[in-house]
Scaffold this active site. Structure first.
Site, PDB file in Angstrom:
ATOM      1  N   HIS A 111       0.856  -1.185   0.000  1.00 58.14           N
ATOM      2  CA  HIS A 111       0.000   0.000   0.000  1.00 58.14           C
ATOM      3  C   HIS A 111       0.891   1.234   0.000  1.00 58.14           C
ATOM      4  CE1 HIS A 111      -2.855   3.037   1.432  1.00 58.14           C
ATOM      5  NE2 HIS A 111      -3.799   2.248   0.953  1.00 58.14           N
ATOM      6  N   GLU A 155      -3.413   2.908  -7.404  1.00 55.60           N
ATOM      7  CA  GLU A 155      -3.793   3.948  -6.454  1.00 55.60           C
ATOM      8  C   GLU A 155      -2.807   5.113  -6.520  1.00 55.60           C
ATOM      9  OE1 GLU A 155      -6.077   2.681  -2.539  1.00 55.60           O
ATOM     10  OE2 GLU A 155      -4.008   2.029  -2.502  1.00 55.60           O
TER      11      GLU A 155
END
Length: 214
Positions: A85, A133
């Site tokens: 992430h 992302e």
């Protein structure tokens, strides 16, 4: 569509949100899951909701104080894990190691990436899915599917070129049902979101609005 709610370290009630995710999941054909902090995995999993880890480390049993062992996450009730992430970046070799650790524990995997080039590199490591992302959009409420749809289209193409079996998701700024529909229209199979649910005054209503158009 797969909707994964990442609770990050927000000051929310993980059990209340898990129960909301579980209950809304029973009303839709979409697949809903929640990723709590590591210390909450077991309690969240006990609600019956599909539970994911936010991260696992590229380690085995041994002297690894402070790390997250994939086997421990699985034992606590996680069925999958995020890897890389934007708030927990790893080097490429460590992404590969974390994927292998997850495989040992039968954890499903989503590798996050900033852009289509990174999506292609991540897909080559054979995760179950990759998620594009752009970090500058995370938490802004401006979805990548609207801010720069070409990033999503190019990410889908990049993953398909490398390994068509790797699913593509998108995140960053996802907060409404229209955002989820846009992501699907661009070729993705799911979305990652966080603050749109974790910070909502009424998580159930927020989730219902997300899946209602599907």
């Amino acid at each position: 569509m797969f909707v994964l709610v990442n609770l990050k370290t927000y000051p929310c009630d993980p059990i209340a949100i898990a129960e909301a995710v579980r209950d809304v999941n029973d009303t839709t054909d979409a697949r809903l899951a929640v990723a709590p902090q590591a210390a909450h995995i077991e309690r969240v999993a006990e609600t019956g909701v599909e539970t994911w880890a936010q991260h696992v480390d590229p380690i085995e049993y041994g002297s690894n104080t402070g790390h997250t062992l994939a086997e421990t996450a699985a034992d606590a009730g996680a069925v999958g894990t995020l890897i890389n992430h934007s708030e927990r970046r790893l080097k490429l070799a460590d992404i590969d190691g974390a994927l292998r650790a997850a495989e040992r524990s039968d954890l499903e995997t989503i590798v996050c990436a900033n852009n289509p080039t990174q999506v292609g590199a991540a897909a080559a490591l054979e995760p179950d899915a990759v998620a594009v992302e752009p970090p500058e959009l995370i938490g802004t409420g401006t979805p990548v599917s609207q801010a720069d749809p070409d990033i999503v289209r190019d990410a889908v193409e990049a993953a398909e070129t490398v390994d068509p079996d790797v699913a593509v998701l998108c995140g960053a700024g996802i907060s409404t049902g229209d955002d989820v529909v846009s992501a699907s229209d661009l070729g993705t199979e799911g979305v990652l979101l966080a603050s749109g649910v974790a910070k909502a005054d009424d998580p159930t209503a927020a989730l219902e609005s997300l899946v209602e158009p599907l």
